[in-house]
Design a protein around this motif. Structure first.
Motif, PDB file in Angstrom:
ATOM      1  N   THR A 144       0.858  -1.193   0.000  1.00 47.37           N
ATOM      2  CA  THR A 144       0.000   0.000   0.000  1.00 47.37           C
ATOM      3  C   THR A 144       0.884   1.230   0.000  1.00 47.37           C
ATOM      4  O   THR A 144       2.111   1.136   0.166  1.00 47.37           O
ATOM      5  N   LEU A 145       0.270   2.405  -0.193  1.00 46.48           N
ATOM      6  CA  LEU A 145       0.974   3.682  -0.207  1.00 46.48           C
ATOM      7  C   LEU A 145       0.214   4.684   0.663  1.00 46.48           C
ATOM      8  O   LEU A 145      -1.015   4.699   0.646  1.00 46.48           O
ATOM      9  N   PHE A 146       0.948   5.528   1.391  1.00 48.45           N
ATOM     10  CA  PHE A 146       0.250   6.559   2.164  1.00 48.45           C
ATOM     11  C   PHE A 146       1.139   7.772   2.387  1.00 48.45           C
ATOM     12  O   PHE A 146       2.370   7.705   2.324  1.00 48.45           O
ATOM     13  N   GLU A 147       0.481   8.885   2.655  1.00 49.63           N
ATOM     14  CA  GLU A 147       1.126  10.090   3.164  1.00 49.63           C
ATOM     15  C   GLU A 147       0.116  10.814   4.044  1.00 49.63           C
ATOM     16  O   GLU A 147      -1.078  10.530   4.035  1.00 49.63           O
ATOM     17  N   ARG A 148       0.618  11.725   4.856  1.00 51.43           N
ATOM     18  CA  ARG A 148      -0.206  12.528   5.759  1.00 51.43           C
ATOM     19  C   ARG A 148      -1.102  11.623   6.630  1.00 51.43           C
ATOM     20  O   ARG A 148      -0.654  10.601   7.128  1.00 51.43           O
ATOM     21  N   MET A 168       8.225  -0.687   6.135  1.00 54.94           N
ATOM     22  CA  MET A 168       8.097   0.708   5.761  1.00 54.94           C
ATOM     23  C   MET A 168       9.171   1.087   4.744  1.00 54.94           C
ATOM     24  O   MET A 168      10.359   0.816   4.941  1.00 54.94           O
ATOM     25  N   LEU A 169       8.754   1.732   3.642  1.00 52.43           N
ATOM     26  CA  LEU A 169       9.665   2.160   2.590  1.00 52.43           C
ATOM     27  C   LEU A 169       9.454   3.657   2.338  1.00 52.43           C
ATOM     28  O   LEU A 169       8.401   4.057   1.841  1.00 52.43           O
ATOM     29  N   GLU A 170      10.431   4.471   2.677  1.00 55.55           N
ATOM     30  CA  GLU A 170      10.320   5.900   2.395  1.00 55.55           C
ATOM     31  C   GLU A 170      10.568   6.134   0.910  1.00 55.55           C
ATOM     32  O   GLU A 170      11.547   5.633   0.343  1.00 55.55           O
ATOM     33  N   LEU A 171       9.682   6.881   0.269  1.00 58.61           N
ATOM     34  CA  LEU A 171       9.744   7.089  -1.170  1.00 58.61           C
ATOM     35  C   LEU A 171      10.051   8.546  -1.491  1.00 58.61           C
ATOM     36  O   LEU A 171       9.607   9.458  -0.798  1.00 58.61           O
ATOM     37  N   ASP A 172      10.791   8.732  -2.567  1.00 57.22           N
ATOM     38  CA  ASP A 172      11.140  10.077  -3.018  1.00 57.22           C
ATOM     39  C   ASP A 172      10.659  10.214  -4.458  1.00 57.22           C
ATOM     40  O   ASP A 172      11.378   9.894  -5.406  1.00 57.22           O
ATOM     41  N   THR A 173       9.431  10.650  -4.620  1.00 58.42           N
ATOM     42  CA  THR A 173       8.862  10.863  -5.943  1.00 58.42           C
ATOM     43  C   THR A 173       7.972  12.100  -5.898  1.00 58.42           C
ATOM     44  O   THR A 173       7.246  12.303  -4.924  1.00 58.42           O
ATOM     45  N   PRO A 174       8.022  12.924  -6.935  1.00 54.40           N
ATOM     46  CA  PRO A 174       7.143  14.094  -6.969  1.00 54.40           C
ATOM     47  C   PRO A 174       5.721  13.746  -7.400  1.00 54.40           C
ATOM     48  O   PRO A 174       4.819  14.578  -7.299  1.00 54.40           O
ATOM     49  N   LEU A 175       5.516  12.518  -7.873  1.00 51.05           N
ATOM     50  CA  LEU A 175       4.212  12.109  -8.382  1.00 51.05           C
ATOM     51  C   LEU A 175       3.176  12.001  -7.271  1.00 51.05           C
ATOM     52  O   LEU A 175       3.500  11.603  -6.142  1.00 51.05           O
ATOM     53  N   HIS A 176       1.929  12.338  -7.587  1.00 55.03           N
ATOM     54  CA  HIS A 176       0.822  11.944  -6.721  1.00 55.03           C
ATOM     55  C   HIS A 176       0.883  10.418  -6.637  1.00 55.03           C
ATOM     56  O   HIS A 176       1.103   9.732  -7.638  1.00 55.03           O
ATOM     57  N   PHE A 177       0.697   9.867  -5.443  1.00 55.43           N
ATOM     58  CA  PHE A 177       0.842   8.419  -5.274  1.00 55.43           C
ATOM     59  C   PHE A 177      -0.099   7.617  -6.170  1.00 55.43           C
ATOM     60  O   PHE A 177       0.160   6.461  -6.481  1.00 55.43           O
ATOM     61  N   THR A 178      -1.204   8.224  -6.592  1.00 58.71           N
ATOM     62  CA  THR A 178      -2.124   7.482  -7.440  1.00 58.71           C
ATOM     63  C   THR A 178      -1.476   7.104  -8.771  1.00 58.71           C
ATOM     64  O   THR A 178      -1.846   6.108  -9.387  1.00 58.71           O
ATOM     65  N   TYR A 179      -0.485   7.914  -9.224  1.00 60.20           N
ATOM     66  CA  TYR A 179       0.232   7.601 -10.459  1.00 60.20           C
ATOM     67  C   TYR A 179       1.434   6.690 -10.222  1.00 60.20           C
ATOM     68  O   TYR A 179       2.040   6.203 -11.174  1.00 60.20           O
ATOM     69  N   TYR A 180       1.784   6.502  -8.970  1.00 59.64           N
ATOM     70  CA  TYR A 180       2.992   5.737  -8.646  1.00 59.64           C
ATOM     71  C   TYR A 180       2.709   4.242  -8.481  1.00 59.64           C
ATOM     72  O   TYR A 180       3.630   3.435  -8.389  1.00 59.64           O
ATOM     73  N   LYS A 181       1.435   3.872  -8.467  1.00 59.64           N
ATOM     74  CA  LYS A 181       1.080   2.478  -8.188  1.00 59.64           C
ATOM     75  C   LYS A 181       1.759   1.468  -9.108  1.00 59.64           C
ATOM     76  O   LYS A 181       2.326   0.479  -8.625  1.00 59.64           O
ATOM     77  N   PRO A 182       1.722   1.643 -10.456  1.00 64.69           N
ATOM     78  CA  PRO A 182       2.358   0.625 -11.299  1.00 64.69           C
ATOM     79  C   PRO A 182       3.851   0.501 -11.055  1.00 64.69           C
ATOM     80  O   PRO A 182       4.400  -0.614 -11.079  1.00 64.69           O
ATOM     81  N   THR A 183       4.520   1.625 -10.797  1.00 69.44           N
ATOM     82  CA  THR A 183       5.953   1.582 -10.497  1.00 69.44           C
ATOM     83  C   THR A 183       6.196   0.840  -9.189  1.00 69.44           C
ATOM     84  O   THR A 183       7.115   0.012  -9.081  1.00 69.44           O
TER      85      THR A 183
END
Length: 310
Positions: free
Chosen positions: A7-11, A68-83
């Motif tokens: 899964t992915l999350f922020e805030r 837990m995996l800290e991610l560094d991407t400028p993308l909204h997470f909704t676009y990061y799912k396939p990656t």
């Protein structure tokens, strides 16, 4: 078959991660839940004596580890799912036959053996969206085909259903599908001028549901078998027993249940299921705060029985 979940999350979406993890524990799932995040981790993770700051692993229950995996991407997470799913298959969980991504505003209602029937080594697993009827020659599908054709993406099959991107399981056999979905997401981001939001424009916009539109077009370009369930599988229609998905911008953990009910919007089934799993065994709230929220939910539900927006 080896299945990995992520899964992915922020805030404040960490409240959803806690409920998702609790629902998996209740379902009997044993293994790892990989959690990609951006920003600071919440207290229920970093202050837990079971959290290893070096490895980023939290032993949430005897059978479940949060990675837990800290991610560094400028993308909204909704676009990061396939990656993210591809990174699971290639880097973080290379032993997996299938990786299932689950949004942090979803909880699992059924037991784990029932859910595993959804996964196969030859297919892609999906659930239909709120507005699931989407004919193969719907005007918007025709417009998508014209948009993507110059970019080398041409439909190979017609589909009459529209699928939600909050839950998707992809087998190792279909890594190329993840590349296709990511490429289409990049094109949608460029078209929407580097969209920062989940939705873009009004319902008539070419790409309103952004990554989800890209997903649904990608499914017509690839020819992978689709393992699908109806909208009831996410509580978008009555009778479901797999998942409950709290869609919309107002999430259950945002509170305000009585205020929403007075506006004619009583608590959804997904809000009720969220609180069913919100605080045990992982405790994201104090006991007092949870009790206040549950009382608010009950009052809001009572209001909803006599007053509801038409």
């Amino acid at each position: 078959m080896n299945i990995t979940l992520c899964t992915l999350f922020e805030r404040n979406y960490h409240f959803g991660v806690a409920a998702l993890a609790n629902s998996l524990i209740a379902a009997g799932y044993t293994g790892e839940l990989w959690v990609g995040y951006r920003g600071a981790l919440p207290g229920w993770i970093v202050d837990s004596p079971a959290f290893d700051r070096v490895t980023g692993r939290l032993q949430a229950a005897p059978g479940l580890v949060l990675c837990m995996l800290e991610l560094d991407t400028p993308l909204h997470f909704t676009y990061y799912k396939p990656t993210f799913i591809r990174e699971m298959l290639e880097k973080h969980a290379p032993q997996s036959d299938v990786v299932a991504y689950i949004d942090p505003d979803i909880v699992v209602k059924c037991d784990w053996p029932a859910l595993t029937g959804w996964f196969t080594e030859d297919g892609i697993s999906l659930a239909e969206d709120v507005n699931w009827c989407f004919p193969a020659r719907h005007p918007k599908r025709l417009l998508w085909a014209r948009f993507f054709e110059p970019h080398g993406a041409t439909p190979r099959r017609g589909l009459d259903r529209y699928y939600n991107a909050g839950f998707i399981a992809v087998s190792r056999a279909h890594l190329e599908f993840l590349d296709l979905w990511r490429r289409l997401c990049d094109l949608v981001v460029a078209y929407n001028e580097h969209a920062k939001e989940l939705k873009a424009g009004g319902s008539a916009a070419l790409f309103h549901s952004t990554d989800q539109d890209a997903l649904n077009f990608a499914l017509t370009v690839c020819e992978a078998p689709l393992n699908t369930a109806g909208p009831e599988a996410m509580d978008f229609a009555p009778g479901g027993y797999y998942l409950s998905h709290a869609v919309g911008s107002v999430k259950p953990w945002h509170g305000g249940h009585i205020r929403q009910a007075l506006r004619g919007m009583p608590p959804s089934a997904a809000s009720k299921w969220y609180y069913h799993f919100a605080n045990a065994p992982i405790k994201a709230y104090s006991d007092g705060e949870l009790a206040k929220r549950q009382l608010s939910l009950k009052i809001a539900a009572a209001i909803g029985r006599v007053y509801k927006r038409a």
